[in-house]
Scaffold this motif. Sequence first.
Motif, PDB file in Angstrom:
ATOM      1  N   LEU A  31      22.328   2.937 -68.479  1.00 27.32           N
ATOM      2  CA  LEU A  31      21.634   3.089 -68.061  1.00 27.32           C
ATOM      3  C   LEU A  31      21.753   4.648 -67.937  1.00 27.32           C
ATOM      4  O   LEU A  31      20.886   5.456 -68.606  1.00 27.32           O
ATOM      5  CB  LEU A  31      21.442   2.887 -65.906  1.00 27.32           C
ATOM      6  CG  LEU A  31      21.316   1.310 -65.925  1.00 27.32           C
ATOM      7  CD1 LEU A  31      21.077   1.357 -64.307  1.00 27.32           C
ATOM      8  CD2 LEU A  31      19.273   0.911 -66.820  1.00 27.32           C
ATOM      9  N   GLU A  32      22.803   5.066 -67.826  1.00 32.36           N
ATOM     10  CA  GLU A  32      23.461   6.505 -68.384  1.00 32.36           C
ATOM     11  C   GLU A  32      23.813   6.665 -69.384  1.00 32.36           C
ATOM     12  O   GLU A  32      22.187   7.747 -69.584  1.00 32.36           O
ATOM     13  CB  GLU A  32      24.737   6.438 -67.507  1.00 32.36           C
ATOM     14  CG  GLU A  32      24.587   7.985 -67.401  1.00 32.36           C
ATOM     15  CD  GLU A  32      23.919   9.051 -66.243  1.00 32.36           C
ATOM     16  OE1 GLU A  32      23.377  10.470 -66.706  1.00 32.36           O
ATOM     17  OE2 GLU A  32      23.750   8.608 -65.342  1.00 32.36           O
ATOM     18  N   ALA A  33      23.692   6.352 -70.581  1.00 32.85           N
ATOM     19  CA  ALA A  33      23.440   6.791 -71.976  1.00 32.85           C
ATOM     20  C   ALA A  33      22.144   6.198 -72.609  1.00 32.85           C
ATOM     21  O   ALA A  33      21.344   7.076 -73.188  1.00 32.85           O
ATOM     22  CB  ALA A  33      24.300   4.902 -72.364  1.00 32.85           C
ATOM     23  N   VAL A  34      21.069   5.519 -71.704  1.00 34.23           N
ATOM     24  CA  VAL A  34      19.493   5.522 -71.759  1.00 34.23           C
ATOM     25  C   VAL A  34      19.143   6.179 -71.719  1.00 34.23           C
ATOM     26  O   VAL A  34      18.380   7.118 -72.853  1.00 34.23           O
ATOM     27  CB  VAL A  34      19.240   3.984 -71.434  1.00 34.23           C
ATOM     28  CG1 VAL A  34      17.973   4.841 -71.794  1.00 34.23           C
ATOM     29  CG2 VAL A  34      19.374   3.268 -71.912  1.00 34.23           C
ATOM     30  N   LYS A  35      19.669   7.196 -70.550  1.00 33.40           N
ATOM     31  CA  LYS A  35      18.722   8.520 -70.042  1.00 33.40           C
ATOM     32  C   LYS A  35      19.344   9.553 -71.345  1.00 33.40           C
ATOM     33  O   LYS A  35      18.429  10.403 -71.348  1.00 33.40           O
ATOM     34  CB  LYS A  35      19.576   8.460 -69.139  1.00 33.40           C
ATOM     35  CG  LYS A  35      19.113   7.844 -67.074  1.00 33.40           C
ATOM     36  CD  LYS A  35      19.116   8.478 -65.898  1.00 33.40           C
ATOM     37  CE  LYS A  35      19.335   7.463 -65.219  1.00 33.40           C
ATOM     38  NZ  LYS A  35      19.919   8.272 -63.859  1.00 33.40           N
ATOM     39  N   GLN A  36      20.350   9.660 -71.677  1.00 37.74           N
ATOM     40  CA  GLN A  36      21.133  10.593 -72.368  1.00 37.74           C
ATOM     41  C   GLN A  36      20.498   9.962 -74.095  1.00 37.74           C
ATOM     42  O   GLN A  36      21.225  11.215 -74.760  1.00 37.74           O
ATOM     43  CB  GLN A  36      22.297  11.313 -71.914  1.00 37.74           C
ATOM     44  CG  GLN A  36      22.847  11.587 -71.002  1.00 37.74           C
ATOM     45  CD  GLN A  36      24.436  11.270 -70.905  1.00 37.74           C
ATOM     46  OE1 GLN A  36      25.224  10.913 -71.787  1.00 37.74           O
ATOM     47  NE2 GLN A  36      24.873  11.575 -69.539  1.00 37.74           N
ATOM     48  N   GLY A  37      20.300   9.213 -74.264  1.00 40.30           N
ATOM     49  CA  GLY A  37      19.279   9.461 -75.764  1.00 40.30           C
ATOM     50  C   GLY A  37      20.471   8.733 -76.554  1.00 40.30           C
ATOM     51  O   GLY A  37      21.014   8.889 -77.690  1.00 40.30           O
ATOM     52  N   GLU A  38      21.885   7.995 -75.550  1.00 45.11           N
ATOM     53  CA  GLU A  38      23.182   7.536 -76.153  1.00 45.11           C
ATOM     54  C   GLU A  38      23.583   6.157 -76.178  1.00 45.11           C
ATOM     55  O   GLU A  38      22.409   5.486 -75.481  1.00 45.11           O
ATOM     56  CB  GLU A  38      24.528   7.909 -75.981  1.00 45.11           C
ATOM     57  CG  GLU A  38      24.576   9.384 -76.193  1.00 45.11           C
ATOM     58  CD  GLU A  38      25.475  10.368 -75.616  1.00 45.11           C
ATOM     59  OE1 GLU A  38      26.283   9.649 -74.932  1.00 45.11           O
ATOM     60  OE2 GLU A  38      25.511  12.358 -75.529  1.00 45.11           O
ATOM     61  N   LYS A  39      24.356   5.605 -77.011  1.00 41.96           N
ATOM     62  CA  LYS A  39      24.878   3.870 -77.271  1.00 41.96           C
ATOM     63  C   LYS A  39      25.801   3.626 -75.991  1.00 41.96           C
ATOM     64  O   LYS A  39      26.340   5.300 -76.142  1.00 41.96           O
ATOM     65  CB  LYS A  39      25.137   3.701 -78.261  1.00 41.96           C
ATOM     66  CG  LYS A  39      23.705   3.610 -79.336  1.00 41.96           C
ATOM     67  CD  LYS A  39      22.974   2.650 -79.536  1.00 41.96           C
ATOM     68  CE  LYS A  39      21.902   2.601 -79.931  1.00 41.96           C
ATOM     69  NZ  LYS A  39      20.832   1.727 -79.639  1.00 41.96           N
ATOM     70  N   PRO A  40      25.465   3.351 -74.988  1.00 42.04           N
ATOM     71  CA  PRO A  40      26.660   2.972 -74.385  1.00 42.04           C
ATOM     72  C   PRO A  40      28.265   2.482 -74.616  1.00 42.04           C
ATOM     73  O   PRO A  40      27.925   2.072 -75.606  1.00 42.04           O
ATOM     74  CB  PRO A  40      26.605   2.251 -73.229  1.00 42.04           C
ATOM     75  CG  PRO A  40      25.365   1.345 -73.847  1.00 42.04           C
ATOM     76  CD  PRO A  40      24.801   2.001 -74.869  1.00 42.04           C
ATOM     77  N   ARG A  41      28.791   3.124 -74.201  1.00 43.58           N
ATOM     78  CA  ARG A  41      30.782   2.492 -74.743  1.00 43.58           C
ATOM     79  C   ARG A  41      30.384   0.493 -74.344  1.00 43.58           C
ATOM     80  O   ARG A  41      30.573   0.471 -73.810  1.00 43.58           O
ATOM     81  CB  ARG A  41      31.568   2.832 -73.544  1.00 43.58           C
ATOM     82  CG  ARG A  41      33.130   2.252 -73.791  1.00 43.58           C
ATOM     83  CD  ARG A  41      33.816   2.835 -73.584  1.00 43.58           C
ATOM     84  NE  ARG A  41      35.029   2.827 -72.875  1.00 43.58           N
ATOM     85  CZ  ARG A  41      36.430   2.921 -72.399  1.00 43.58           C
ATOM     86  NH1 ARG A  41      36.124   3.283 -71.600  1.00 43.58           N
ATOM     87  NH2 ARG A  41      37.281   2.145 -73.133  1.00 43.58           N
ATOM     88  N   ARG A  42      30.764   0.220 -75.583  1.00 46.81           N
ATOM     89  CA  ARG A  42      31.183  -1.444 -75.601  1.00 46.81           C
ATOM     90  C   ARG A  42      32.665  -1.225 -75.440  1.00 46.81           C
ATOM     91  O   ARG A  42      33.477  -0.934 -76.284  1.00 46.81           O
ATOM     92  CB  ARG A  42      30.353  -1.661 -76.765  1.00 46.81           C
ATOM     93  CG  ARG A  42      29.143  -1.580 -77.002  1.00 46.81           C
ATOM     94  CD  ARG A  42      28.378  -2.584 -78.080  1.00 46.81           C
ATOM     95  NE  ARG A  42      28.698  -3.549 -78.613  1.00 46.81           N
ATOM     96  CZ  ARG A  42      28.458  -4.653 -79.797  1.00 46.81           C
ATOM     97  NH1 ARG A  42      26.871  -3.486 -80.010  1.00 46.81           N
ATOM     98  NH2 ARG A  42      28.039  -5.405 -80.089  1.00 46.81           N
ATOM     99  N   PHE A  43      32.793  -2.572 -75.441  1.00 42.31           N
ATOM    100  CA  PHE A  43      33.880  -2.941 -74.368  1.00 42.31           C
ATOM    101  C   PHE A  43      34.543  -4.208 -75.365  1.00 42.31           C
ATOM    102  O   PHE A  43      33.739  -4.673 -75.776  1.00 42.31           O
ATOM    103  CB  PHE A  43      34.635  -3.116 -73.498  1.00 42.31           C
ATOM    104  CG  PHE A  43      34.083  -2.359 -72.357  1.00 42.31           C
ATOM    105  CD1 PHE A  43      35.510  -1.808 -72.378  1.00 42.31           C
ATOM    106  CD2 PHE A  43      33.077  -1.818 -72.337  1.00 42.31           C
ATOM    107  CE1 PHE A  43      35.674  -0.036 -71.507  1.00 42.31           C
ATOM    108  CE2 PHE A  43      33.054  -0.442 -71.382  1.00 42.31           C
ATOM    109  CZ  PHE A  43      34.464   0.481 -70.881  1.00 42.31           C
ATOM    110  N   ALA A  44      35.894  -4.180 -75.975  1.00 41.40           N
ATOM    111  CA  ALA A  44      35.685  -5.399 -77.465  1.00 41.40           C
ATOM    112  C   ALA A  44      36.143  -6.963 -76.723  1.00 41.40           C
ATOM    113  O   ALA A  44      35.781  -7.540 -76.861  1.00 41.40           O
ATOM    114  CB  ALA A  44      37.468  -5.272 -77.906  1.00 41.40           C
ATOM    115  N   SER A  45      35.743  -6.906 -75.015  1.00 42.24           N
ATOM    116  CA  SER A  45      36.647  -8.023 -74.750  1.00 42.24           C
ATOM    117  C   SER A  45      36.094  -8.226 -73.134  1.00 42.24           C
ATOM    118  O   SER A  45      36.168  -7.105 -72.378  1.00 42.24           O
ATOM    119  CB  SER A  45      37.614  -8.607 -74.830  1.00 42.24           C
ATOM    120  OG  SER A  45      38.573  -7.543 -73.380  1.00 42.24           O
TER     121      SER A  45
END
Length: 108
Positions: A60-74
């Motif tokens: 939600l925070e990333a979307v507000k900032q126009g960014e992609k969220p951190r994705r985790f490998a597992s």
Amino acid sequence: MARKKKVRSIVQEFDDYFGTGTLEDWQRLCHDVGLEGYYGSITQCRKALRTVHVNIRDLLEAVKQGEKPRRFASAAQLVAYTVNTRKFYPLSKVKEMGPVKVLLRNML
């Protein structure tokens, strides 16, 4: 009381972001978490999202900032991060077939 307000806030924020659950809403979610490609049905979106490990609050925070969220490998890495940062989504507010259910990972 402040905790209940915070819980309501995060739930409302996700509901406002996601919309009514149309195919376009699901496709936007796929795009926002960084999935590439075309997903022509909600079922395809659900299957693709099961492979993604993101923290919902960070999303939600990333979307507000126009960014992609951190994705985790597992899932384990996501769980460790979520526990350390205490960025939980309230389980009592998860809708059975909704997008949050697809994104949630077992924290135990």
